[in-house]
Design a protein around this motif. Structure first.
Motif, PDB file in Angstrom:
ATOM      1  N   ASN A  94       0.690  -1.245  -0.025  1.00 16.84           N
ATOM      2  CA  ASN A  94       0.013   0.084  -0.015  1.00 16.84           C
ATOM      3  C   ASN A  94       0.898   1.315  -0.103  1.00 16.84           C
ATOM      4  O   ASN A  94       2.072   1.108   0.405  1.00 16.84           O
ATOM      5  N   SER A  95       0.427   2.357  -0.357  1.00 17.42           N
ATOM      6  CA  SER A  95       0.935   3.557  -0.366  1.00 17.42           C
ATOM      7  C   SER A  95       1.170   4.160   1.104  1.00 17.42           C
ATOM      8  O   SER A  95      -0.101   4.078   1.599  1.00 17.42           O
ATOM      9  N   ARG A  96       1.955   4.322   1.513  1.00 17.81           N
ATOM     10  CA  ARG A  96       2.242   4.910   2.955  1.00 17.81           C
ATOM     11  C   ARG A  96       2.672   6.473   2.758  1.00 17.81           C
ATOM     12  O   ARG A  96       2.723   7.102   3.974  1.00 17.81           O
ATOM     13  N   ILE A  97       2.860   6.997   1.624  1.00 15.55           N
ATOM     14  CA  ILE A  97       3.255   8.337   1.352  1.00 15.55           C
ATOM     15  C   ILE A  97       2.203   8.848   0.335  1.00 15.55           C
ATOM     16  O   ILE A  97       1.936   8.578  -0.481  1.00 15.55           O
ATOM     17  N   PHE A  98       1.754  10.265   0.973  1.00 13.59           N
ATOM     18  CA  PHE A  98       0.624  11.076   0.123  1.00 13.59           C
ATOM     19  C   PHE A  98       1.420  12.308   0.010  1.00 13.59           C
ATOM     20  O   PHE A  98       1.744  12.868   1.127  1.00 13.59           O
ATOM     21  N   ALA A  99       1.152  13.047  -1.317  1.00 11.74           N
ATOM     22  CA  ALA A  99       1.774  14.357  -1.492  1.00 11.74           C
ATOM     23  C   ALA A  99       0.538  15.266  -2.121  1.00 11.74           C
ATOM     24  O   ALA A  99      -0.064  14.987  -3.052  1.00 11.74           O
ATOM     25  N   PHE A 100       0.465  16.488  -1.461  1.00 15.87           N
ATOM     26  CA  PHE A 100      -0.242  17.464  -1.773  1.00 15.87           C
ATOM     27  C   PHE A 100       0.645  18.497  -2.612  1.00 15.87           C
ATOM     28  O   PHE A 100       1.184  19.510  -2.255  1.00 15.87           O
ATOM     29  N   ASP A 129     -10.114  13.424  -1.287  1.00  9.47           N
ATOM     30  CA  ASP A 129      -9.191  12.400  -2.270  1.00  9.47           C
ATOM     31  C   ASP A 129      -8.331  11.712  -1.299  1.00  9.47           C
ATOM     32  O   ASP A 129      -8.338  10.510  -1.460  1.00  9.47           O
ATOM     33  N   LEU A 130      -7.773  12.305  -0.390  1.00 12.47           N
ATOM     34  CA  LEU A 130      -6.838  11.649   0.562  1.00 12.47           C
ATOM     35  C   LEU A 130      -7.604  10.562   1.406  1.00 12.47           C
ATOM     36  O   LEU A 130      -7.244   9.388   1.615  1.00 12.47           O
ATOM     37  N   THR A 131      -8.718  10.957   2.081  1.00 12.25           N
ATOM     38  CA  THR A 131      -9.361  10.201   2.700  1.00 12.25           C
ATOM     39  C   THR A 131     -10.130   8.679   1.950  1.00 12.25           C
ATOM     40  O   THR A 131      -9.938   7.691   2.412  1.00 12.25           O
ATOM     41  N   ASP A 132     -10.285   8.893   0.608  1.00 12.13           N
ATOM     42  CA  ASP A 132     -10.751   7.855  -0.194  1.00 12.13           C
ATOM     43  C   ASP A 132      -9.520   6.941  -0.471  1.00 12.13           C
ATOM     44  O   ASP A 132      -9.698   5.817  -0.238  1.00 12.13           O
ATOM     45  N   ARG A 133      -8.074   7.438  -0.654  1.00 10.25           N
ATOM     46  CA  ARG A 133      -7.211   6.640  -0.557  1.00 10.25           C
ATOM     47  C   ARG A 133      -6.854   6.022   0.619  1.00 10.25           C
ATOM     48  O   ARG A 133      -6.485   4.713   0.593  1.00 10.25           O
ATOM     49  N   VAL A 134      -6.884   6.685   1.633  1.00  9.69           N
ATOM     50  CA  VAL A 134      -6.518   6.138   3.069  1.00  9.69           C
ATOM     51  C   VAL A 134      -7.394   4.878   3.453  1.00  9.69           C
ATOM     52  O   VAL A 134      -7.155   3.799   3.838  1.00  9.69           O
ATOM     53  N   GLN A 136      -8.927   2.964   1.261  1.00 12.55           N
ATOM     54  CA  GLN A 136      -8.454   1.661   0.551  1.00 12.55           C
ATOM     55  C   GLN A 136      -7.351   0.941   1.149  1.00 12.55           C
ATOM     56  O   GLN A 136      -7.114  -0.307   0.961  1.00 12.55           O
ATOM     57  N   ASN A 137      -6.581   1.560   1.893  1.00 12.98           N
ATOM     58  CA  ASN A 137      -5.538   0.823   2.788  1.00 12.98           C
ATOM     59  C   ASN A 137      -5.886   0.069   4.050  1.00 12.98           C
ATOM     60  O   ASN A 137      -5.129  -0.481   4.732  1.00 12.98           O
ATOM     61  N   GLY A 138      -7.239   0.225   4.413  1.00 14.80           N
ATOM     62  CA  GLY A 138      -7.596  -0.447   5.681  1.00 14.80           C
ATOM     63  C   GLY A 138      -7.235   0.249   6.890  1.00 14.80           C
ATOM     64  O   GLY A 138      -7.357   1.327   6.976  1.00 14.80           O
TER      65      GLY A 138
END
Length: 228
Positions: A94-100, A129-134, A136-138
């Motif tokens: 899973n992606s653990r890093i997100f960037a604005f 957008d961030l909430t949706d991606r997070v 997905q990571n459970g």
């Protein structure tokens, strides 16, 4: 009359005047004030004309003429950092890093650095957008969120405190900006940004940041590469 004593004395006077001017011309050649000063050297072959800014910069080793000790922390190129080892490739990670980040230069730099390190980084535009991606990571929360503090669309000063309240201490938030934006740096710290870096320092430390926060959770807890 033309051969009289006045003619030799006049010629001699002219020669005396010319001899009097020669030291002045020689001084102009030595100090670089003559018309051909760019080609004037002393007997040892050393250029003696006053140096312009670009020449000083060259003598200073490409330091733009700044005196030692005046560089900002994180900007020195005298101590290059060793590139960290890539992580083992994991397609299912899973992606653990997100960037604005919407700046094309930094987007490309982050993507290229992440590719070399086998780290997944996802770019997000807003809180939803961030909430949706997070989601997905459970249950796995982001390890690092990067903010371009000049990204007006992301509203960093409004969003950062929300994320800090929601994600708690398990997520680090790092922002970057121009080194002259002192007021923005202070405000970012006040709203909860864990670290604020000038753009150059962020670029310099990007491999260590991505390697540390992109590693599996058990490895990222161990003391590894730190930001200089």
């Amino acid at each position: 009359m033309n051969a009289g004593p006045g003619r030799p004395s006049g010629g001699g006077g002219g020669r005396r005047r010319r001899r009097g001017r020669r030291p002045h011309n020689q001084r102009g050649q030595q100090t670089g004030s003559g018309p051909n000063r760019q080609n004037r050297h002393n007997p040892d072959g050393i250029y003696t004309a006053p140096m312009d800014h670009s020449y000083r910069a060259a003598l200073a080793g490409g330091n733009n003429g700044h005196k030692p000790g005046r560089q900002r922390p994180g900007f020195s190129s005298q101590y290059p950092q060793v590139e960290p080892e890539p992580l083992p490739a994991r397609e299912d990670a899973n992606s653990r890093i997100f960037a604005f980040v919407d700046d094309l230069f930094f987007m490309a730099k982050i993507q290229e650095t992440a590719r070399k390190l086998n780290v997944k980084v996802e770019f997000v535009k807003n809180e939803k957008d961030l909430t949706d991606r997070v989601e997905q990571n459970g249950e796995e929360k982001p390890s690092l969120i990067i903010f371009d503090l000049n990204n007006a669309n992301a509203k960093p000063l409004t969003l950062i405190p929300k994320l800090k309240s929601k994600l708690k201490k398990g997520t680090s938030i790092i922002g970057f900006l121009s080194h002259v934006q002192g007021d923005l740096k202070q405000k970012a710290h006040e709203v909860g940004c864990d670290m604020v870096l000038p753009r150059s320092a962020f670029s310099q430390n990007l491999p260590q940041l991505l390697r540390r926060h992109g590693a599996p959770e058990e490895e990222s807890q161990s003391p590894s590469a730190t930001v200089q």
